[in-house]
Design a protein around this motif. Sequence first.
Motif, mmCIF file in Angstrom:
data_model
loop_
_atom_site.group_PDB
_atom_site.id
_atom_site.type_symbol
_atom_site.label_atom_id
_atom_site.label_comp_id
_atom_site.label_asym_id
_atom_site.label_seq_id
_atom_site.Cartn_x
_atom_site.Cartn_y
_atom_site.Cartn_z
ATOM 1 N N PRO A 64 0.819 -1.210 0.000
ATOM 2 C CA PRO A 64 0.000 0.000 0.000
ATOM 3 C C PRO A 64 0.854 1.262 0.000
ATOM 4 O O PRO A 64 2.028 1.235 0.391
ATOM 5 C CB PRO A 64 -0.812 -0.127 1.297
ATOM 6 N N ALA A 65 0.257 2.344 -0.445
ATOM 7 C CA ALA A 65 0.963 3.636 -0.471
ATOM 8 C C ALA A 65 1.460 3.971 0.929
ATOM 9 O O ALA A 65 0.790 3.716 1.935
ATOM 10 C CB ALA A 65 0.024 4.717 -0.989
ATOM 11 N N GLY A 66 2.645 4.554 0.982
ATOM 12 C CA GLY A 66 3.229 4.934 2.262
ATOM 13 C C GLY A 66 4.156 3.895 2.855
ATOM 14 O O GLY A 66 4.864 4.173 3.823
ATOM 15 N N THR A 67 4.149 2.686 2.274
ATOM 16 C CA THR A 67 5.059 1.642 2.739
ATOM 17 C C THR A 67 6.482 1.987 2.310
ATOM 18 O O THR A 67 6.698 2.387 1.159
ATOM 19 C CB THR A 67 4.666 0.275 2.150
ATOM 20 N N PRO A 68 7.462 1.845 3.175
ATOM 21 C CA PRO A 68 8.848 2.125 2.768
ATOM 22 C C PRO A 68 9.248 1.268 1.570
ATOM 23 O O PRO A 68 8.805 0.122 1.449
ATOM 24 C CB PRO A 68 9.663 1.744 4.012
ATOM 25 N N PRO A 69 10.069 1.793 0.654
ATOM 26 C CA PRO A 69 10.518 0.997 -0.488
ATOM 27 C C PRO A 69 11.147 -0.317 -0.020
ATOM 28 O O PRO A 69 11.799 -0.366 1.025
ATOM 29 C CB PRO A 69 11.554 1.904 -1.162
ATOM 30 N N LEU A 70 10.938 -1.357 -0.807
ATOM 31 C CA LEU A 70 11.422 -2.675 -0.409
ATOM 32 C C LEU A 70 12.927 -2.673 -0.191
ATOM 33 O O LEU A 70 13.431 -3.344 0.710
ATOM 34 C CB LEU A 70 11.029 -3.718 -1.461
ATOM 35 N N THR A 71 13.653 -1.910 -1.006
ATOM 36 C CA THR A 71 15.107 -1.850 -0.853
ATOM 37 C C THR A 71 15.488 -1.418 0.562
ATOM 38 O O THR A 71 16.481 -1.891 1.122
ATOM 39 C CB THR A 71 15.718 -0.884 -1.878
ATOM 40 N N GLU A 72 14.682 -0.532 1.153
ATOM 41 C CA GLU A 72 14.974 -0.065 2.505
ATOM 42 C C GLU A 72 14.577 -1.093 3.565
ATOM 43 O O GLU A 72 15.094 -1.066 4.680
ATOM 44 C CB GLU A 72 14.253 1.254 2.775
ATOM 45 N N ALA B 225 20.539 -8.669 -7.922
ATOM 46 C CA ALA B 225 19.580 -9.654 -8.424
ATOM 47 C C ALA B 225 18.533 -8.994 -9.313
ATOM 48 O O ALA B 225 18.146 -9.546 -10.351
ATOM 49 C CB ALA B 225 18.909 -10.369 -7.262
ATOM 50 N N VAL B 226 18.080 -7.807 -8.913
ATOM 51 C CA VAL B 226 17.103 -7.079 -9.729
ATOM 52 C C VAL B 226 17.737 -6.620 -11.040
ATOM 53 O O VAL B 226 17.156 -6.787 -12.119
ATOM 54 C CB VAL B 226 16.536 -5.878 -8.946
ATOM 55 N N LEU B 227 18.931 -6.060 -10.968
ATOM 56 C CA LEU B 227 19.622 -5.602 -12.177
ATOM 57 C C LEU B 227 19.912 -6.757 -13.125
ATOM 58 O O LEU B 227 19.858 -6.597 -14.353
ATOM 59 C CB LEU B 227 20.926 -4.890 -11.799
ATOM 60 N N ASP B 228 20.201 -7.931 -12.573
ATOM 61 C CA ASP B 228 20.484 -9.099 -13.405
ATOM 62 C C ASP B 228 19.272 -9.528 -14.225
ATOM 63 O O ASP B 228 19.409 -10.249 -15.215
ATOM 64 C CB ASP B 228 20.952 -10.276 -12.543
ATOM 65 N N LEU B 229 18.081 -9.097 -13.822
ATOM 66 C CA LEU B 229 16.878 -9.386 -14.597
ATOM 67 C C LEU B 229 16.657 -8.371 -15.706
ATOM 68 O O LEU B 229 15.671 -8.454 -16.440
ATOM 69 C CB LEU B 229 15.645 -9.407 -13.673
ATOM 70 N N GLY B 230 17.580 -7.407 -15.810
ATOM 71 C CA GLY B 230 17.441 -6.379 -16.825
ATOM 72 C C GLY B 230 16.485 -5.270 -16.425
ATOM 73 O O GLY B 230 15.933 -4.578 -17.289
ATOM 74 N N LEU B 231 16.305 -5.091 -15.122
ATOM 75 C CA LEU B 231 15.359 -4.106 -14.604
ATOM 76 C C LEU B 231 16.085 -2.984 -13.876
ATOM 77 O O LEU B 231 17.220 -3.146 -13.428
ATOM 78 C CB LEU B 231 14.405 -4.784 -13.617
ATOM 79 N N PRO B 232 15.433 -1.828 -13.744
ATOM 80 C CA PRO B 232 16.001 -0.772 -12.903
ATOM 81 C C PRO B 232 16.125 -1.247 -11.464
ATOM 82 O O PRO B 232 15.364 -2.111 -11.007
ATOM 83 C CB PRO B 232 14.965 0.365 -13.019
ATOM 84 N N ALA B 233 17.046 -0.692 -10.732
ATOM 85 C CA ALA B 233 17.323 -1.141 -9.371
ATOM 86 C C ALA B 233 16.107 -1.042 -8.459
ATOM 87 O O ALA B 233 15.960 -1.827 -7.516
ATOM 88 C CB ALA B 233 18.487 -0.343 -8.782
ATOM 89 N N ASN B 234 15.221 -0.090 -8.734
ATOM 90 C CA ASN B 234 14.059 0.109 -7.865
ATOM 91 C C ASN B 234 12.791 -0.549 -8.403
ATOM 92 O O ASN B 234 11.690 -0.267 -7.925
ATOM 93 C CB ASN B 234 13.811 1.606 -7.650
ATOM 94 N N ALA B 235 12.913 -1.441 -9.371
ATOM 95 C CA ALA B 235 11.746 -1.999 -10.062
ATOM 96 C C ALA B 235 10.808 -2.771 -9.139
ATOM 97 O O ALA B 235 9.601 -2.833 -9.377
ATOM 98 C CB ALA B 235 12.195 -2.898 -11.205
ATOM 99 N N LEU B 236 11.342 -3.375 -8.077
ATOM 100 C CA LEU B 236 10.516 -4.183 -7.177
ATOM 101 C C LEU B 236 10.199 -3.468 -5.867
ATOM 102 O O LEU B 236 9.649 -4.081 -4.951
ATOM 103 C CB LEU B 236 11.218 -5.512 -6.875
ATOM 104 N N ASP B 237 10.507 -2.196 -5.794
ATOM 105 C CA ASP B 237 10.370 -1.494 -4.522
ATOM 106 C C ASP B 237 8.945 -1.400 -4.011
ATOM 107 O O ASP B 237 8.717 -1.240 -2.811
ATOM 108 C CB ASP B 237 10.973 -0.087 -4.624
#
Length: 303
Positions: free
Chosen positions: A103-111, A124-136
Amino acid sequence: MIRSIGAALSALTLALALPACAQRQPAAAARDANDADPALWVVKDQDTTIYLFGTIHVLKPGISWFDEAVKAAFDRADEAKLELVMPDPAAMASLVAATGVAPAGTPPLTEQVPANKRAAFTKAVLDLGLPANALDRYKPWLAATQLSIAPLSRLGYDSANGPEEVITAAAKQAGKPLTGLETAEQQLGYFGALSAPAQLQFLTSTIDELPKLDSSMKEMVDDWAHGKPEALAKEMNDSLKDSPEVAKVLLVDRNKRWAAWVKQRMAQPGTVFIAVGAGHLAGQDSVQAQLAKLGVKAERVTY
């Protein structure tokens, strides 16, 4: 540390429908067929027969398994059941967004990831060819599942070669009813029901195990192909004891429900072919073990 790759694969049916977070690589060229003889069990009385078949949800091309006793059991069945019969992609995407996006307001997953795991998570995220914050914006369980499954296509594994799709096509061709033991809402709900600490443990264990993904998959597929359920249980399930919550939600409770369904179904005549993830048919908490507690005996089919 939980064996997160095994945990993901034990409930991989839903993962195969998650929105792809990397472009699928071309399938590896088909190799010479390798004969596989995966384990098969049967529960029967005078007028009811139920086959229990364990699957590996993604396989490389060229493995021959839908033959001999497995194919004969399927052909005898009046109906087939999988863990889940997929809803249409749009409906599945909506369910994933509702249950797997924070939900909105949740800290980014990276944090949220422990500081000593953040570099490996980002890699691991970059190895999928995605931006570093793609799963945040993902909840930890969804990120863990994606990181476990998405790299498999690059290793040559594909759900198109997996038993679920083969069985689905065969049921359609034969005109057999095909239904699921669970719904998509239920399967996604199992992950969503995990506590925040359990989800983060699931994610950090995934991060730790990604370097071993290729060898782990090879070992699991080899055990499956050679009909070695106990070896498969050791690879997929034994270390789940380190996370009792994950083991209970993703494995034990589901096995109990499925065993209860089988026992109840034995009251009706007919023949049923059930295919579920092989991890559910191996180890001390397997469906067969749960059936035994209910006074129902499952016998291994020799072939």
